[in-house]
Design a protein around this motif. Sequence first.
Motif, PDB file in Angstrom:
ATOM      1  N   VAL A  77      -7.936   5.136  -5.689  1.00 17.20           N
ATOM      2  CA  VAL A  77      -6.971   4.126  -5.268  1.00 17.20           C
ATOM      3  C   VAL A  77      -7.689   2.940  -4.644  1.00 17.20           C
ATOM      4  CG1 VAL A  77      -4.975   3.705  -3.779  1.00 17.20           C
ATOM      5  CG2 VAL A  77      -5.235   5.906  -4.927  1.00 17.20           C
ATOM      6  N   GLU A  78      -7.618   1.792  -5.304  1.00 19.23           N
ATOM      7  CA  GLU A  78      -8.215   0.557  -4.800  1.00 19.23           C
ATOM      8  C   GLU A  78      -9.702   0.738  -4.514  1.00 19.23           C
ATOM      9  OE1 GLU A  78      -5.110  -0.664  -5.777  1.00 19.23           O
ATOM     10  OE2 GLU A  78      -5.726  -2.301  -4.516  1.00 19.23           O
ATOM     11  N   HIS A 115       0.829  -1.202   0.000  1.00 24.76           N
ATOM     12  CA  HIS A 115       0.000   0.000   0.000  1.00 24.76           C
ATOM     13  C   HIS A 115       0.870   1.262   0.000  1.00 24.76           C
ATOM     14  CE1 HIS A 115      -3.967   1.584  -0.136  1.00 24.76           C
ATOM     15  NE2 HIS A 115      -3.759   2.373   0.904  1.00 24.76           N
ATOM     16  N   HIS A 167     -14.383  -2.350  -5.861  1.00 22.92           N
ATOM     17  CA  HIS A 167     -15.467  -2.418  -4.872  1.00 22.92           C
ATOM     18  C   HIS A 167     -16.829  -2.146  -5.509  1.00 22.92           C
ATOM     19  CE1 HIS A 167     -13.021  -2.366  -1.054  1.00 22.92           C
ATOM     20  NE2 HIS A 167     -12.097  -2.046  -1.943  1.00 22.92           N
ATOM     21  N   SER A 220     -21.140   9.603  -3.554  1.00 23.00           N
ATOM     22  CA  SER A 220     -20.990   8.291  -4.169  1.00 23.00           C
ATOM     23  C   SER A 220     -20.534   8.439  -5.606  1.00 23.00           C
ATOM     24  CB  SER A 220     -22.316   7.547  -4.154  1.00 23.00           C
ATOM     25  OG  SER A 220     -22.202   6.418  -5.002  1.00 23.00           O
ATOM     26  N   LEU A 221     -19.677   7.549  -5.995  1.00 17.56           N
ATOM     27  CA  LEU A 221     -19.169   7.559  -7.365  1.00 17.56           C
ATOM     28  C   LEU A 221     -20.209   7.065  -8.359  1.00 17.56           C
ATOM     29  CD1 LEU A 221     -15.609   6.377  -6.507  1.00 17.56           C
ATOM     30  CD2 LEU A 221     -16.177   8.421  -7.821  1.00 17.56           C
ATOM     31  N   ARG A 264      -5.519   7.763   3.891  1.00  9.63           N
ATOM     32  CA  ARG A 264      -4.062   7.521   3.851  1.00  9.63           C
ATOM     33  C   ARG A 264      -3.380   8.384   2.797  1.00  9.63           C
ATOM     34  NH1 ARG A 264      -6.249   2.378   4.138  1.00  9.63           N
ATOM     35  NH2 ARG A 264      -6.123   1.516   6.236  1.00  9.63           N
ATOM     36  N   GLY A 277     -13.159   7.929  -3.077  1.00 12.27           N
ATOM     37  CA  GLY A 277     -13.092   6.698  -2.280  1.00 12.27           C
ATOM     38  C   GLY A 277     -11.870   6.800  -1.386  1.00 12.27           C
ATOM     39  N   CYS A 278     -11.807   7.909  -0.629  1.00 16.08           N
ATOM     40  CA  CYS A 278     -10.570   8.233   0.108  1.00 16.08           C
ATOM     41  C   CYS A 278     -10.369   7.332   1.317  1.00 16.08           C
ATOM     42  CB  CYS A 278     -10.580   9.687   0.542  1.00 16.08           C
ATOM     43  SG  CYS A 278     -11.949  10.082   1.658  1.00 16.08           S
ATOM     44  N   GLY A 279     -11.411   6.599   1.723  1.00 15.18           N
ATOM     45  CA  GLY A 279     -11.282   5.712   2.871  1.00 15.18           C
ATOM     46  C   GLY A 279     -10.845   6.487   4.110  1.00 15.18           C
ATOM     47  N   ASP A 333     -15.950   9.978   0.020  1.00 13.95           N
ATOM     48  CA  ASP A 333     -16.195   8.554   0.223  1.00 13.95           C
ATOM     49  C   ASP A 333     -17.680   8.347   0.483  1.00 13.95           C
ATOM     50  OD1 ASP A 333     -14.007   6.122   0.889  1.00 13.95           O
ATOM     51  OD2 ASP A 333     -16.072   5.723   1.525  1.00 13.95           O
ATOM     52  N   VAL A 334     -18.149   7.134   0.196  1.00 14.96           N
ATOM     53  CA  VAL A 334     -19.550   6.808   0.403  1.00 14.96           C
ATOM     54  C   VAL A 334     -19.792   6.404   1.857  1.00 14.96           C
ATOM     55  CG1 VAL A 334     -19.440   4.337  -0.106  1.00 14.96           C
ATOM     56  CG2 VAL A 334     -21.482   5.624  -0.746  1.00 14.96           C
ATOM     57  N   SER A 335     -18.730   6.084   2.555  1.00 20.87           N
ATOM     58  CA  SER A 335     -18.888   5.577   3.912  1.00 20.87           C
ATOM     59  C   SER A 335     -18.686   6.689   4.947  1.00 20.87           C
ATOM     60  CB  SER A 335     -17.882   4.440   4.127  1.00 20.87           C
ATOM     61  OG  SER A 335     -17.579   4.314   5.478  1.00 20.87           O
TER      62      SER A 335
END
Length: 465
Positions: A360-361, A265, A365, A343-344, A293, A288-290, A311-313
């Motif tokens: 990134v990654e 990563h 999903h 959301s994307l 990081r 989707g930055c999570g 990010d969606v979360s």
Amino acid sequence: MLLTITTTHQPATDLGYLLHKHPARVQVFTLAFGQAHVFYPEANDERCTTALLLEISPVGLVRGGGITLNEYVNDRPYTASSFLSVALSQVFRSAMSGICKDRPELADTPIPLEAKITALPSRGGEILLHRLFEPLGYTLTAERYPLDSAFPAWGESAYFTVTLTATKRLQDLLSHLYVLIPVLDNDKHYYVGSDEVEKLLRHGEGWLKEHPEIELITARYLKYQHSLKREALAQLVDVETPDAEETVAKHDAEEIAIEDKISLHQQRLGAVLATLKNIGARRVIDLGCGEGRLLSLLLKEPQFAEILGMDVSHRALEMATDKLRLNQLPPKQRERINLIHGSLMYRDSRLSGYDAAAIVEVVEHLDPPRLAAFERVVFEFARPHTVIMTTPNAEYNVKWESLPAGKFRHKDHRFEWTRAEFQTWAQGIAERFGYNVRFLPIGEEDAVVGAPSQMGVFVLGGING
Ligand code: SAH
């Protein structure tokens, strides 16, 4: 890094008087960050060249408590940056002030000069070199280095060997270099102090006011931060239950554990960061930055004046807020970054107008039937100049000892692509939306199954490669 200055003014060895450095001697100067060596590779009546070789001590740079890898491993010891400016002002102090006891009239006379700077970063490419030096009357040639000569597919680096020729007072050449090298580099200055404005005015005297790029020069030299006027957390566009989010967070951790052995990563984020820096991006979105990081790496680089994480979360955004200590950042830093919920899958005007997007990654999903929506959201509506996407290389999975055969690396992955699958998909997008795409392996490459991860760099319209 190395700077040479040559004159063909006759007798050329008068350069030694102008610089207060005898052509027959090799001199070493100890500076706060390393050593400067001054010597003359050639010195005769027709042609005389002085060389300033700067040796920066990477350990010296982090004295004062550096802890991140980036503080140890970076380009600073090898490239022309504000360190070179500091060295010029200390080693050639009187020449920069136009003082020359032995040849006072010569200090005031334009003489033919040629300056050659190796490993000069230009964040803005070759065009910026011309825009900065040509209005000052220089003829400029620039030779660009590849990112890695062993891997031509990685493309060009931001570094050049630059030769400038003009008939000028030596004092003027030194002042131009002093100001413009850090402007080209546009990295953190070694010397940021309250007297920077004063230094800029002093060294810019007689030329900066008339320079067509005065705004860019001033903004970059002073590391001026544009204030951001972006909305904070915005309206909800997609709903996920908190439980589902907890599970995703747990699975994210598991994926990282599987890949951890080679710190894949880190390499992935390093590759994305290097590409973003290299293209000179200033306004960047991380889709989707999570947990943020990549965002935390972006924040450390002043080049990125405007950073948006999406990010969606909700849970991931909360974790990012904590991890980045957003609520404790000083106002100037805080202004550079925003996190939004989104959301994307949905067109979103907040994502438009960026220089670059990192994804990134994330793509693996998404549900395959919804990929078409994602493609339009990113490439048709958000339409950043550059899109950097990474995704696992499914072929490599056989190499992960802890991963059972036929399983994905992450329980929430909807699919994992082989290199050919990713490239076919990406080429299709590039053609449909007017981008060019190139591919880079991430992590150690295996002769048969390739590298563990893959990156696609899409560039709008222009030449890529
Ligand atoms: N880019 C981060 C996180 C990768 S994990 C990193 O490299 O560390 C994948 C992330 O994509 C998760 O945070 C997940 O919440 C997010 N994601 C999944 N579907 C999404 C969607 N439709 N829109 C935006 N983000 C999404």
